[in-house]
Design a protein around this motif. Structure first.
Motif, PDB file in Angstrom:
ATOM      1  N   GLU A  51       0.811  -1.220   0.000  1.00 29.94           N
ATOM      2  CA  GLU A  51       0.000   0.000   0.000  1.00 29.94           C
ATOM      3  C   GLU A  51       0.845   1.272   0.000  1.00 29.94           C
ATOM      4  N   PHE A  52       2.121   1.158   0.362  1.00 34.85           N
ATOM      5  CA  PHE A  52       2.979   2.343   0.437  1.00 34.85           C
ATOM      6  C   PHE A  52       3.581   2.719  -0.906  1.00 34.85           C
ATOM      7  N   ASP A  53       3.535   1.817  -1.871  1.00 39.65           N
ATOM      8  CA  ASP A  53       4.043   2.108  -3.217  1.00 39.65           C
ATOM      9  C   ASP A  53       5.454   2.699  -3.187  1.00 39.65           C
ATOM     10  N   VAL A  54       6.334   2.066  -2.446  1.00 36.98           N
ATOM     11  CA  VAL A  54       7.699   2.560  -2.292  1.00 36.98           C
ATOM     12  C   VAL A  54       8.436   2.441  -3.623  1.00 36.98           C
ATOM     13  N   GLU A  55       8.962   3.574  -4.089  1.00 37.30           N
ATOM     14  CA  GLU A  55       9.726   3.601  -5.333  1.00 37.30           C
ATOM     15  C   GLU A  55      11.164   4.032  -5.113  1.00 37.30           C
ATOM     16  N   THR A  56      11.430   4.714  -4.006  1.00 35.26           N
ATOM     17  CA  THR A  56      12.766   5.197  -3.700  1.00 35.26           C
ATOM     18  C   THR A  56      13.200   4.585  -2.374  1.00 35.26           C
ATOM     19  N   PHE A  57      14.411   4.022  -2.374  1.00 28.97           N
ATOM     20  CA  PHE A  57      14.924   3.332  -1.193  1.00 28.97           C
ATOM     21  C   PHE A  57      16.112   4.074  -0.615  1.00 28.97           C
ATOM     22  N   PRO A  58      16.272   4.027   0.703  1.00 23.88           N
ATOM     23  CA  PRO A  58      15.280   3.577   1.667  1.00 23.88           C
ATOM     24  C   PRO A  58      14.211   4.641   1.898  1.00 23.88           C
ATOM     25  N   THR A  59      13.047   4.183   2.312  1.00 18.92           N
ATOM     26  CA  THR A  59      11.942   5.068   2.671  1.00 18.92           C
ATOM     27  C   THR A  59      11.724   4.940   4.175  1.00 18.92           C
ATOM     28  N   LEU A  60      11.591   6.071   4.834  1.00 14.96           N
ATOM     29  CA  LEU A  60      11.402   6.089   6.283  1.00 14.96           C
ATOM     30  C   LEU A  60       9.966   6.456   6.611  1.00 14.96           C
ATOM     31  N   LEU A  61       9.385   5.726   7.539  1.00 10.37           N
ATOM     32  CA  LEU A  61       8.082   6.054   8.115  1.00 10.37           C
ATOM     33  C   LEU A  61       8.321   6.348   9.581  1.00 10.37           C
ATOM     34  N   PHE A  77       6.435  11.574   9.319  1.00  6.85           N
ATOM     35  CA  PHE A  77       7.221  11.595   8.084  1.00  6.85           C
ATOM     36  C   PHE A  77       7.009  10.276   7.357  1.00  6.85           C
ATOM     37  N   LEU A  78       6.884  10.348   6.050  1.00  8.67           N
ATOM     38  CA  LEU A  78       6.857   9.167   5.182  1.00  8.67           C
ATOM     39  C   LEU A  78       7.468   9.591   3.864  1.00  8.67           C
ATOM     40  N   GLY A  79       8.686   9.114   3.617  1.00  6.53           N
ATOM     41  CA  GLY A  79       9.358   9.471   2.374  1.00  6.53           C
ATOM     42  C   GLY A  79      10.775   8.955   2.338  1.00  6.53           C
ATOM     43  N   PRO A  80      11.446   9.177   1.214  1.00  3.97           N
ATOM     44  CA  PRO A  80      12.841   8.730   1.086  1.00  3.97           C
ATOM     45  C   PRO A  80      13.727   9.436   2.095  1.00  3.97           C
ATOM     46  N   MET A  81      14.714   8.705   2.584  1.00  6.98           N
ATOM     47  CA  MET A  81      15.658   9.258   3.552  1.00  6.98           C
ATOM     48  C   MET A  81      17.049   8.764   3.173  1.00  6.98           C
ATOM     49  N   LEU A  82      17.894   9.670   2.711  1.00  2.00           N
ATOM     50  CA  LEU A  82      19.263   9.287   2.390  1.00  2.00           C
ATOM     51  C   LEU A  82      19.979   8.830   3.655  1.00  2.00           C
ATOM     52  N   PRO A  83      20.928   7.916   3.512  1.00  2.00           N
ATOM     53  CA  PRO A  83      21.606   7.366   4.693  1.00  2.00           C
ATOM     54  C   PRO A  83      22.649   8.307   5.286  1.00  2.00           C
ATOM     55  N   HIS A  84      22.184   9.409   5.838  1.00  2.00           N
ATOM     56  CA  HIS A  84      23.042  10.365   6.532  1.00  2.00           C
ATOM     57  C   HIS A  84      22.660  10.363   8.001  1.00  2.00           C
ATOM     58  N   ALA A  85      23.635  10.080   8.859  1.00  2.00           N
ATOM     59  CA  ALA A  85      23.373   9.968  10.294  1.00  2.00           C
ATOM     60  C   ALA A  85      22.762  11.240  10.864  1.00  2.00           C
ATOM     61  N   GLY A  86      23.278  12.398  10.491  1.00  2.00           N
ATOM     62  CA  GLY A  86      22.779  13.652  11.032  1.00  2.00           C
ATOM     63  C   GLY A  86      21.342  13.931  10.645  1.00  2.00           C
ATOM     64  N   THR A  87      20.998  13.633   9.407  1.00  2.00           N
ATOM     65  CA  THR A  87      19.624  13.853   8.936  1.00  2.00           C
ATOM     66  C   THR A  87      18.656  12.962   9.695  1.00  2.00           C
ATOM     67  N   LEU A  88      19.022  11.698   9.845  1.00  2.00           N
ATOM     68  CA  LEU A  88      18.165  10.769  10.578  1.00  2.00           C
ATOM     69  C   LEU A  88      18.037  11.200  12.042  1.00  2.00           C
ATOM     70  N   ALA A  89      19.139  11.564  12.673  1.00  2.00           N
ATOM     71  CA  ALA A  89      19.101  11.976  14.085  1.00  2.00           C
ATOM     72  C   ALA A  89      18.200  13.194  14.270  1.00  2.00           C
TER      73      ALA A  89
END
Length: 136
Positions: free
Chosen positions: A69-79, A88-100
């Protein structure tokens, strides 16, 4: 052989809380995705440093019944969602600071739709490690 001490049934950690009472950080990913594989260790570290949240790693192909149901097209996607709704629901680049920053100061929540609600309920009801974040 020593006997394990009895567990106090009333002793619960944040990660044992019910899905309805918890905010979840869920990575919607795919095993074939190299970026997702690289992100897993970072996500596991975020789990260790944010014990107030529950974390899950959902492979959108292995768990299509929950993730289609989420139709994920860009990886990784964070919920990032919980009782307040979806932060938040969308792509999240693997950057530690952004995630934190996202985990420490989430955007205002909007109401969760049926797919988010169903996913969080499924994650909260699982007793196995099918959605474990640990780096494999």
């Amino acid at each position: 052989m020593a006997k394990a001490p009895p567990q106090d049934p009333d002793a619960r950690t944040v990660t044992d809380a019910t899905a309805a009472d918890s905010t979840w950080a869920v990575c919607l990913c795919a095993e074939w995705c190299g970026t997702c594989r690289d992100y897993r260790a970072l996500f596991a570290e975020a789990q260790r440093t944010h014990p107030q949240l529950r974390f899950a790693w959902v492979d959108v192909e292995d768990h299509a019944d929950l993730a289609d149901e989420f139709d994920v097209e860009t990886f990784p996607t964070l919920l990032l969602a919980g009782p307040q709704g979806v932060h938040f629901l969308g792509p999240m680049l693997p950057h530690a600071g952004t995630l934190a920053r996202m985990l420490e100061s989430p955007p205002a929540a909007r109401p969760a739709d049926a797919a988010v609600t169903a996913l969080l309920q499924a994650l909260g009801s699982r007793q196995d490690d099918a959605f474990a974040v640990e780096d494999r």
